[in-house]
Design a protein around this motif. Sequence first.
Motif, mmCIF file in Angstrom:
data_model
loop_
_atom_site.group_PDB
_atom_site.id
_atom_site.type_symbol
_atom_site.label_atom_id
_atom_site.label_comp_id
_atom_site.label_asym_id
_atom_site.label_seq_id
_atom_site.Cartn_x
_atom_site.Cartn_y
_atom_site.Cartn_z
ATOM 1 N N GLU A 51 0.580 -1.262 0.406
ATOM 2 C CA GLU A 51 0.047 0.010 0.212
ATOM 3 C C GLU A 51 0.996 1.226 0.029
ATOM 4 O O GLU A 51 0.664 2.388 -0.643
ATOM 5 C CB GLU A 51 -1.172 -0.135 0.863
ATOM 6 N N ASP A 52 1.804 1.607 0.703
ATOM 7 C CA ASP A 52 2.984 2.800 0.726
ATOM 8 C C ASP A 52 3.286 2.829 -0.960
ATOM 9 O O ASP A 52 3.771 3.894 -0.998
ATOM 10 C CB ASP A 52 4.165 1.736 1.613
ATOM 11 N N THR A 53 4.232 1.696 -0.969
ATOM 12 C CA THR A 53 4.330 1.921 -2.849
ATOM 13 C C THR A 53 3.250 2.132 -3.571
ATOM 14 O O THR A 53 3.977 2.786 -4.771
ATOM 15 C CB THR A 53 4.669 0.845 -3.403
ATOM 16 N N GLN A 54 2.199 1.838 -3.246
ATOM 17 C CA GLN A 54 1.502 2.079 -4.121
ATOM 18 C C GLN A 54 0.714 3.644 -4.173
ATOM 19 O O GLN A 54 0.425 4.452 -5.211
ATOM 20 C CB GLN A 54 0.143 0.793 -4.079
ATOM 21 N N GLN A 55 0.906 4.100 -3.069
ATOM 22 C CA GLN A 55 1.124 4.800 -2.569
ATOM 23 C C GLN A 55 2.011 6.697 -2.767
ATOM 24 O O GLN A 55 1.278 7.681 -3.970
ATOM 25 C CB GLN A 55 0.598 6.174 -1.025
ATOM 26 N N TRP A 56 3.078 5.650 -3.436
ATOM 27 C CA TRP A 56 3.733 6.879 -4.085
ATOM 28 C C TRP A 56 3.501 7.196 -4.934
ATOM 29 O O TRP A 56 4.340 8.553 -5.513
ATOM 30 C CB TRP A 56 5.540 5.896 -4.731
ATOM 31 N N SER A 57 3.022 6.607 -5.857
ATOM 32 C CA SER A 57 2.346 6.340 -7.498
ATOM 33 C C SER A 57 1.272 7.666 -7.196
ATOM 34 O O SER A 57 1.080 8.295 -8.590
ATOM 35 C CB SER A 57 1.872 5.033 -7.804
ATOM 36 N N GLN A 58 0.513 8.656 -6.861
ATOM 37 C CA GLN A 58 0.053 9.377 -6.723
ATOM 38 C C GLN A 58 0.676 10.323 -6.220
ATOM 39 O O GLN A 58 -0.029 11.610 -6.905
ATOM 40 C CB GLN A 58 -0.787 9.116 -5.202
ATOM 41 N N SER A 59 1.693 10.727 -6.032
ATOM 42 C CA SER A 59 1.935 12.023 -5.939
ATOM 43 C C SER A 59 3.508 12.189 -5.739
ATOM 44 O O SER A 59 4.113 11.153 -4.782
ATOM 45 C CB SER A 59 1.527 13.502 -5.554
ATOM 46 N N SER A 177 7.626 -7.272 -6.166
ATOM 47 C CA SER A 177 8.155 -7.921 -4.731
ATOM 48 C C SER A 177 7.242 -7.698 -3.925
ATOM 49 O O SER A 177 7.014 -9.475 -3.105
ATOM 50 C CB SER A 177 9.840 -7.211 -4.662
ATOM 51 N N LEU A 178 6.510 -6.724 -3.425
ATOM 52 C CA LEU A 178 5.941 -6.346 -2.280
ATOM 53 C C LEU A 178 4.232 -6.914 -2.448
ATOM 54 O O LEU A 178 3.824 -7.743 -1.577
ATOM 55 C CB LEU A 178 5.515 -5.472 -2.206
#
Length: 185
Positions: A51-59, A177-178
């Motif tokens: 979830e953390d890494t997916q949020q990075w793609s938001q901004s 990987s995650l």
Amino acid sequence: MPGLIPQPLPTHLNMDRDDYTRNKTLGKNLMCRLKCVFTSSSAPESRLTLEDTQQWSQSLERLLGSKYGLATFRTFLKSEFSDENIEFWLTCEDYKKITSSYKMSSKARKIFEQFVEAESPKEINIDYHTREEIKRKVNSPTPQCFDEAQKIVYGLMERDSYPRFLRSEMYKTLVESLATDNAQR
């Protein structure tokens, strides 16, 4: 005249293939290290999650606001030899926290010499007017004397480095990987 007909380069001189292989290997090694560092923490709440890494793609703001996101982004930029912008941005963030006028003056001069001055070791890409304005402001520095350059650099990262990061093998491999780890739980 056989000597005039271009011949394919020997395999060991094919730079494109060598660079591709080196970058792919570098990406895999880097991902292994990042994954070990970010997921081996004993406290579950401090582990890196999908979830953390997916949020990075938001901004870019979300990416830089995450300690793991910032570390990963810096590692990516270093691997591309283009880390001067993030280093400048972070240095400016630290600079704004200085309260002593003596330390501020000294640090402003160092920032100028390292990042802003033409031909400096980590010269950032800013326009002449902004560079000259900072040069003037460094003589009597304030916490805001690098704000305009910092905005420019942030914009450059947002339009260039950040999209490249999101398309990079490093980011994709980390997310995959995650996701695999999540599926196995």
